[in-house]
Design an enzyme around this catalytic site. Structure first.
Site, mmCIF file in Angstrom:
data_model
loop_
_atom_site.group_PDB
_atom_site.id
_atom_site.type_symbol
_atom_site.label_atom_id
_atom_site.label_comp_id
_atom_site.label_asym_id
_atom_site.label_seq_id
_atom_site.Cartn_x
_atom_site.Cartn_y
_atom_site.Cartn_z
ATOM 1 N N GLY A 101 69.866 -114.116 31.664
ATOM 2 C CA GLY A 101 70.266 -115.184 32.443
ATOM 3 C C GLY A 101 71.068 -116.077 31.897
ATOM 4 O O GLY A 101 71.258 -116.408 30.585
ATOM 5 N N GLY A 165 68.758 -105.959 31.077
ATOM 6 C CA GLY A 165 68.739 -104.350 30.710
ATOM 7 C C GLY A 165 69.943 -103.761 29.928
ATOM 8 O O GLY A 165 70.562 -104.364 29.309
ATOM 9 N N ASP A 220 64.171 -122.100 29.233
ATOM 10 C CA ASP A 220 62.634 -122.436 29.465
ATOM 11 C C ASP A 220 62.006 -122.967 28.324
ATOM 12 O O ASP A 220 60.933 -123.618 28.134
ATOM 13 C CB ASP A 220 61.893 -121.320 30.146
ATOM 14 C CG ASP A 220 62.063 -120.796 31.315
ATOM 15 O OD1 ASP A 220 62.760 -121.670 32.393
ATOM 16 O OD2 ASP A 220 61.778 -119.803 31.672
ATOM 17 N N MET A 263 62.645 -124.359 36.731
ATOM 18 C CA MET A 263 62.453 -123.260 35.978
ATOM 19 C C MET A 263 61.154 -123.432 35.129
ATOM 20 O O MET A 263 60.993 -124.465 34.366
ATOM 21 C CB MET A 263 63.833 -122.866 35.258
ATOM 22 C CG MET A 263 64.777 -122.544 35.968
ATOM 23 S SD MET A 263 66.443 -122.786 35.367
ATOM 24 C CE MET A 263 66.389 -124.399 35.307
ATOM 25 N N ARG A 265 59.173 -119.945 33.537
ATOM 26 C CA ARG A 265 58.303 -118.346 34.061
ATOM 27 C C ARG A 265 56.954 -118.569 33.744
ATOM 28 O O ARG A 265 55.924 -118.191 34.209
ATOM 29 C CB ARG A 265 59.426 -117.395 33.624
ATOM 30 C CG ARG A 265 58.749 -116.045 34.226
ATOM 31 C CD ARG A 265 59.714 -114.921 33.781
ATOM 32 N NE ARG A 265 60.832 -114.912 34.267
ATOM 33 C CZ ARG A 265 61.063 -114.190 35.567
ATOM 34 N NH1 ARG A 265 60.228 -113.629 36.176
ATOM 35 N NH2 ARG A 265 62.243 -114.217 36.183
#
EC number: 2.7.1.11
Length: 491
Positions: A101, A165, A220, A263, A265
């Site tokens: 990201g 990926g 994060d 943000m 996760r």
């Protein structure tokens, strides 16, 4: 994303419990590798530096809060230029890739790797890999020069493009070998660095003279060992805008509630630090601290209490908080994205609707709720001054390390010092807020919110603290680099 292989770590032990978790070097698997005098000896920028090069024995302790009888503990190799390098300037063919990201500061890291190689070491052949890992074998490359990257730090995102990926180890290393690349700089989070570790192992298996250096990136701040990740400072600062907007909205209407999703996760660092910095937040909800809605001591009860006291309130929630509460109605709890991250439902929208429905059903306290999600606005901005300086240090440290022949490492800040850290230490677990530590207690005292912890959850949190006893030192120093003495013999 491929899992990183289990490899034998380089461990050096010394007196009084000293342990060095060292990083690999090209000479570990390439015999009789020649070295050369560092060109920084004749670099005018370094002519005023009292000590040009880092001493070979300089290390940085992972833990700096110790008792008089404590062992010296785990150390990491200190980053910086060495007297000898293992690449000649005209021999180097470097490449840079960004994965995962977006994060503030990505372009700054790219710029400083290019300018560091060019201006400090005279390297002129530098490629940018377009579009993440799959760009090695399916996309074009971009030639990078100081002129090309001169102003990119003023822009958000990454000029190289990114993707999740696409990790095919064999194809990637084939591309590196076919192009004659011998320095690979990989910018990305824990999943990206796991991929980098696999690439390094394949390169070592083939016996290639290729240095692999990682720059850990996660907005994060969930990468372990390091003090903080780049972009985190900027994210906390930018989150203030959303919190301030929520405060203005809630304050301007009767029983107003401003709800901001940030943000986080798996880790609630952005929400926690943004809350502490704001002083306008009444309740902060993070993944590490379970909460419940109904009943005595629940969120609904606290909202009602705070609205009756103040007439308005602001709630900050991290994106990974409360996911277990959504599981009944969701179909994607076990689904993952291309990087292997669990797909999360939008807890902000969900909890906004739950709060509205609850108070509508009660029909005794009409509320006005405004929901703000600044996630992509925060990710897409350029780094602030603090992060830009930090990105420069990370990038230049990675360049010094690769030129000195180190490989299979990430560049990171540990206790205020730049270090080289083995890949496996970065990817072995995620950094999380420890809710039995002082920083979370500071937040609770600032917001005056309940902990929402039942006895069972509190017991589990204390067990987690016992598993990761060094977490307190990191949380207390995360925003302020600590200056230690040069010999780092802290006993």
């Amino acid at each position: 994303m491929a899992d990183s292989p289990v490899t034998q770590m380089k461990i050096v032990k010394g007196d009084y419990g000293y342990v060095l978790e060292d990083v690999p070097h090209l000479v570990d698997y390439i015999a009789d590798l020649p070295n050369y005098p560092n060109p920084l000896r004749s670099n005018p920028a370094y002519s005023v530096v009292k000590q040009y090069f880092v001493h070979v024995d300089d290390t940085v302790p992972q833990k700096i809060v110790v008792h008089k009888d404590s062992p010296r503990g785990t150390h990491f190799r200190r980053a910086g230029p060495r007297q000898k390098v293992y690449f000649e300037s005209d021999e180097v063919h470097a490449c840079i890739v960004t994965c995962g990201g977006l994060c503030p500061g990505l372009n700054t890291v790219i710029r400083e790797i290019v300018c560091g190689l060019y201006h400090m070491y005279g390297v002129t052949r530098i490629l940018g890999i377009d579009g993440g890992y799959r760009g090695f074998y399916s996309r074009n490359t971009v030639t990078l020069t100081p002129k090309v990257v001169n102003d990119i730090h003023k822009r958000g995102g990454t000029i190289l493009g990114t993707s999740r990926g696409g990790h095919d180890t064999s194809k990637i290393v084939d591309s590196i070998q076919d192009r004659g690349i011998n320095q690979v700089y990989i910018i990305g989070g824990d999943g990206t660095q796991r991929g980098a570790a696999v690439i390094f192992e394949e390169i070592r298996r083939r016996g290639l003279k290729v240095a692999v250096a990682g720059i850990p990136k996660t907005i994060d701040n969930d990468i372990p060992v390091i003090d903080r990740s780049f972009g985190f400072d900027t994210a906390v600062e930018e989150a203030q805008r959303a919190i301030n907007a929520a405060h203005v909205e809630s304050e301007s209407i009767e029983n107003g509630i401003g709800l901001v999703k940030l943000m986080g996760r798996y880790s609630g660092f952005i929400a926690m630090y943004a809350t502490l910095a704001s002083r306008d937040v009444d309740c902060c909800l993070i993944p590490e601290s379970p909460f419940y809605l109904e009943g005595s001591g629940g969120l609904y009860e606290f909202i009602e209490k705070r609205l009756k006291e103040n007439g308005h309130m602001v709630i900050v929630i991290a994106e990974g908080a409360g996911q277990e509460l959504l599981s009944e109605s969701l179909q994607s709890m076990n689904q993952q994205d291309a990087s292997g991250n669990k797909l999360l439902q939008d807890v902000g929208l969900w909890i906004s609707q739950k709060i509205k429905d609850h108070f509508a059903k009660q029909n005794k306290l009409p509320i006005n709720l405004k929901y703000i999600d600044p996630t992509y606005m925060i990710r897409a901005i350029p780094g602030n001054a603090s992060d830009n300086v930090y990105c420069t240090l990370l990038a230049q440290s990675a360049v010094h390390g690769a030129m000195a022949g180190y490989t299979g490492f990430v560049s990171g800040l540990v206790n205020g010092r730049q270090t080289y850290i083995p890949f496996n230490r970065i990817t072995e677990k995620q950094n999380q807020v420890v809710i039995t530590d002082r920083m979370w207690a500071r937040l609770l005292s600032s917001t005056n919110q309940p902990s929402f912890l039942n006895p069972k959850a509190l017991t589990e949190a204390k067990k987690k603290e016992e598993e990761f006893p060094n977490q307190l030192d990191r949380e207390d120093s995360i925003k302020g680099p600590l200056v230690t003495n040069n010999n780092v013999l802290l006993t």
